[in-house]
Design a protein around this motif. Structure first.
Motif, PDB file in Angstrom:
ATOM      1  N   ALA A 336       0.734  -1.150  -0.113  1.00 31.73           N
ATOM      2  CA  ALA A 336      -0.112   0.147  -0.046  1.00 31.73           C
ATOM      3  C   ALA A 336       0.995   1.161   0.154  1.00 31.73           C
ATOM      4  CB  ALA A 336      -0.921  -0.004   1.213  1.00 31.73           C
ATOM      5  N   PHE A 337       0.372   2.423  -0.601  1.00 33.68           N
ATOM      6  CA  PHE A 337       1.258   3.867  -0.658  1.00 33.68           C
ATOM      7  C   PHE A 337       0.026   4.760  -0.672  1.00 33.68           C
ATOM      8  CE2 PHE A 337       3.746   7.046  -2.732  1.00 33.68           C
ATOM      9  CZ  PHE A 337       4.645   7.146  -1.756  1.00 33.68           C
ATOM     10  N   GLU A 338       0.256   5.670   0.314  1.00 40.39           N
ATOM     11  CA  GLU A 338      -0.545   6.696   0.302  1.00 40.39           C
ATOM     12  C   GLU A 338      -2.093   6.497   0.261  1.00 40.39           C
ATOM     13  OE1 GLU A 338       0.770   9.698  -2.992  1.00 40.39           O
ATOM     14  OE2 GLU A 338       2.314  10.335  -1.737  1.00 40.39           O
ATOM     15  N   GLY A 339      -2.543   5.591   1.031  1.00 38.48           N
ATOM     16  CA  GLY A 339      -3.747   5.185   1.056  1.00 38.48           C
ATOM     17  C   GLY A 339      -4.408   4.221   0.032  1.00 38.48           C
ATOM     18  N   LYS A 340      -3.752   4.056  -0.986  1.00 33.30           N
ATOM     19  CA  LYS A 340      -4.043   3.096  -1.802  1.00 33.30           C
ATOM     20  C   LYS A 340      -3.326   1.587  -2.005  1.00 33.30           C
ATOM     21  CE  LYS A 340      -4.672   2.346  -7.136  1.00 33.30           C
ATOM     22  NZ  LYS A 340      -6.096   1.932  -6.935  1.00 33.30           N
ATOM     23  N   ARG A 341      -4.296   0.548  -2.187  1.00 33.26           N
ATOM     24  CA  ARG A 341      -3.595  -0.752  -1.839  1.00 33.26           C
ATOM     25  C   ARG A 341      -3.356  -1.321  -3.496  1.00 33.26           C
ATOM     26  NH1 ARG A 341      -1.688  -4.086   1.256  1.00 33.26           N
ATOM     27  NH2 ARG A 341      -2.411  -2.696   3.138  1.00 33.26           N
ATOM     28  N   TYR A 342      -2.172  -1.719  -3.590  1.00 37.86           N
ATOM     29  CA  TYR A 342      -2.154  -2.480  -4.909  1.00 37.86           C
ATOM     30  C   TYR A 342      -1.710  -3.832  -4.779  1.00 37.86           C
ATOM     31  CZ  TYR A 342      -0.529   2.510  -5.884  1.00 37.86           C
ATOM     32  OH  TYR A 342      -0.842   3.690  -5.989  1.00 37.86           O
ATOM     33  N   LEU A 343      -1.344  -4.447  -3.719  1.00 40.56           N
ATOM     34  CA  LEU A 343      -1.259  -5.933  -3.459  1.00 40.56           C
ATOM     35  C   LEU A 343      -1.498  -6.042  -2.123  1.00 40.56           C
ATOM     36  CD1 LEU A 343       2.384  -6.782  -5.104  1.00 40.56           C
ATOM     37  CD2 LEU A 343      -0.140  -7.514  -6.178  1.00 40.56           C
ATOM     38  N   SER A 344      -1.999  -7.203  -1.553  1.00 37.34           N
ATOM     39  CA  SER A 344      -2.172  -7.556  -0.370  1.00 37.34           C
ATOM     40  C   SER A 344      -1.048  -7.956   0.377  1.00 37.34           C
ATOM     41  CB  SER A 344      -3.289  -8.689  -0.233  1.00 37.34           C
ATOM     42  OG  SER A 344      -2.420 -10.139  -0.594  1.00 37.34           O
ATOM     43  N   ALA A 345      -0.949  -7.715   1.820  1.00 30.95           N
ATOM     44  CA  ALA A 345       0.247  -7.941   2.368  1.00 30.95           C
ATOM     45  C   ALA A 345       0.808  -9.156   2.543  1.00 30.95           C
ATOM     46  CB  ALA A 345       0.079  -7.299   4.072  1.00 30.95           C
ATOM     47  N   PRO A 346      -0.418 -10.444   2.537  1.00 29.00           N
ATOM     48  CA  PRO A 346       0.572 -11.588   2.399  1.00 29.00           C
ATOM     49  C   PRO A 346       0.965 -12.011   1.385  1.00 29.00           C
ATOM     50  CG  PRO A 346      -1.812 -11.628   3.476  1.00 29.00           C
ATOM     51  CD  PRO A 346      -1.491 -10.312   2.959  1.00 29.00           C
ATOM     52  N   VAL A 347       0.370 -11.451  -0.008  1.00 34.58           N
ATOM     53  CA  VAL A 347       1.242 -11.652  -1.220  1.00 34.58           C
ATOM     54  C   VAL A 347       2.466 -10.519  -1.313  1.00 34.58           C
ATOM     55  CG1 VAL A 347       0.905 -11.023  -3.854  1.00 34.58           C
ATOM     56  CG2 VAL A 347      -1.163 -12.015  -2.488  1.00 34.58           C
ATOM     57  N   VAL A 348       2.740  -9.875  -0.815  1.00 29.08           N
ATOM     58  CA  VAL A 348       4.032  -9.238  -0.771  1.00 29.08           C
ATOM     59  C   VAL A 348       4.809 -10.104  -0.003  1.00 29.08           C
ATOM     60  CG1 VAL A 348       5.284  -7.214  -0.136  1.00 29.08           C
ATOM     61  CG2 VAL A 348       3.055  -6.807  -1.088  1.00 29.08           C
TER      62      VAL A 348
END
Length: 448
Positions: A336-348
């Motif tokens: 996530a960055f500046e309030g927008k999620r790009y990938l889920s934390a488990p996936v990262v």
């Protein structure tokens, strides 16, 4: 001899002055589109006298003299260094010169050829499609790439002619992400025959444009160097992954990146070619670097080849320190960055795990010892063994032109070095890590 030595010493002293950086000022601002502005970095984080986020300003000042020495010895004309902790930029400075002739001061908004630092971006795009259920890591790539349905594997035995055999299992999406497909780069092919076939068929688009469809058609006639899933071999796998992303998404790769990553993250200077209005900001490698001329011919960044040649998911981008920080910090934030999620934390976390344990091969040539490989990154396996500081689980990768980044989740660190010096790239990336960790006087792990 004495006069030559005196001149050399004077030049180095002048270079050190040029390479001096104002770390305290850098700690107050994050990178905007041209190296200034807030850029989403947090302000007002813990600062205590000489310390900012556990980094010593005095020790960060060592970067200038160290980079001056590298410029004087011909490693690169100049560089840009960015260090952030917990999302706050504590150091973002330009050093030395942007041009090979050393007539133009380096700017924080300089544009660099990223080479293989393109690979993590392509890997993120692929994992976005996995998250959406558009494909699975276990899927055979031939589901979308019929050109690769009939691949063979070259079997080599001492004292015997090589033969081609059937693969024991299909090449999967995961194989592309972790370089275990059996593809290679021509320069590292384990047999002269495979090397020559890659070169003759222009698989890497080094001698001129080639469309993605044509590249895959030709690649399908060349045997794999290893059985799929058995050997890490750094390769064109991520270029093939980029073509796979195009087919799964139904869009050209530049549009996928623009809509899903670059646009939302605000990466305004990251692209597949450098527009005429931005070319004055392009950083150069030293003229004396023996790899410069041949590499420049294969990185045709002054041309927009979309539609004429496939966009290299493994090597094609240009970017700035400010832009790449936003991408790397997104990963450091767990997607996530500046309030927008790009990938889920488990996936990262999954991407930054070692996916080549028990296999032959390793990324040591790029990372040094102690690293495995995840889905787009080198991943540190343990605290010891490596030749530069870091933490178990840190993720890093680099580019052949000299760029480098590391993400250390345990220390909440993102560090980026932007320079153009192909022949010195291994040396300079390890030097940078030593300098960064040497300035980190307080560990996020707590007292030893």
């Amino acid at each position: 001899m004495h006069n030559a030595f005196a001149s050399r010493r004077a030049a180095l002293a002048a270079g050190a002055a040029l390479f001096s950086a104002a770390a305290p000022a850098a700690a107050q601002q994050g990178p905007g589109p041209n190296g200034g502005g807030s850029g989403g970095a947090r302000r007002g984080a813990a600062s205590n006298g000489d310390l900012v986020q556990g980094f010593s300003r005095e020790r960060l000042g060592r970067l200038g003299p160290a980079f001056a020495r590298e410029a004087e010895r011909g490693s690169f004309p100049g560089c840009v260094a960015l260090v952030a902790r917990g999302g706050q930029i504590v150091h973002h400075e330009a050093y030395g010169h942007q041009d090979a002739a050393k007539t133009k001061r380096m700017g924080r908004d300089a544009i660099f050829l990223m080479a293989s630092m393109t690979k993590p971006v392509t890997s993120v795009a692929a994992m976005m499609l996995v998250e959406e259920g558009r494909m699975k890591l276990s899927d055979p790539i031939a589901n979308w790439m019929p050109e690769l349905r009939d691949l063979k594997v070259e079997r080599r035995r001492d004292g015997q002619a090589a033969e081609e055999v059937a693969p024991e299992r299909p090449v999967t999406v995961q194989d592309l992400l972790r370089h275990t497909a059996g593809f290679v780069y021509a320069s590292s092919a384990p047999s002269e025959r495979i090397k020559n076939l890659y070169d003759e068929h222009n698989i890497e688009a080094r001698t001129g444009p080639i469309t993605g469809d044509e590249m895959l058609k030709r690649l399908g006639t060349i045997p794999l160097a290893h059985q799929p899933g058995t050997t890490f071999h750094y390769s064109i796998s991520t270029d093939v992954l980029g073509l796979l992303v195009e087919r799964v998404a139904g869009q050209r790769l530049d549009r996928v990146f623009a809509e899903r990553i670059f646009g939302p993250l605000g990466m305004r200077d990251t692209a597949w070619h450098v527009e005429p209005a931005k070319r004055a900001r392009l950083a150069e490698a030293p003229d004396g670097d023996p790899q410069k001329e041949s590499m420049w011919r294969s990185y045709r960044i002054l041309e927009d080849e979309a539609g004429r040649s496939y966009l290299k998911g493994g090597a094609g981008l240009v970017s700035t320190s400010a832009d790449y920080f936003r991408f790397a910090q997104m990963l450091g934030n767990g997607g996530a960055f500046e309030g927008k999620r790009y990938l889920s934390a488990p996936v990262v976390r999954y991407m930054m795990s070692d996916h080549i344990q028990g296999m032959a091969g390793s990324p040591t040539a790029s990372t040094g010892p102690g690293y495995g490989f995840g889905l787009g990154f080198g991943v540190r396996r343990q605290d010891g063994l490596a030749v530069a500081p870091g933490s178990a689980g840190d993720a890093m990768w680099a580019g052949a032109w000299g760029t480098f980044f590391t993400i250390d989740p345990e220390e909440r660190l993102v560090a980026i070095l932007m320079t153009q010096g192909p022949s010195s790239r291994i040396h300079t990336r390890m030097l940078f890590k030593n300098l960064v960790y040497g300035a980190m006087v307080e560990s996020a792990r707590g007292p030893a």
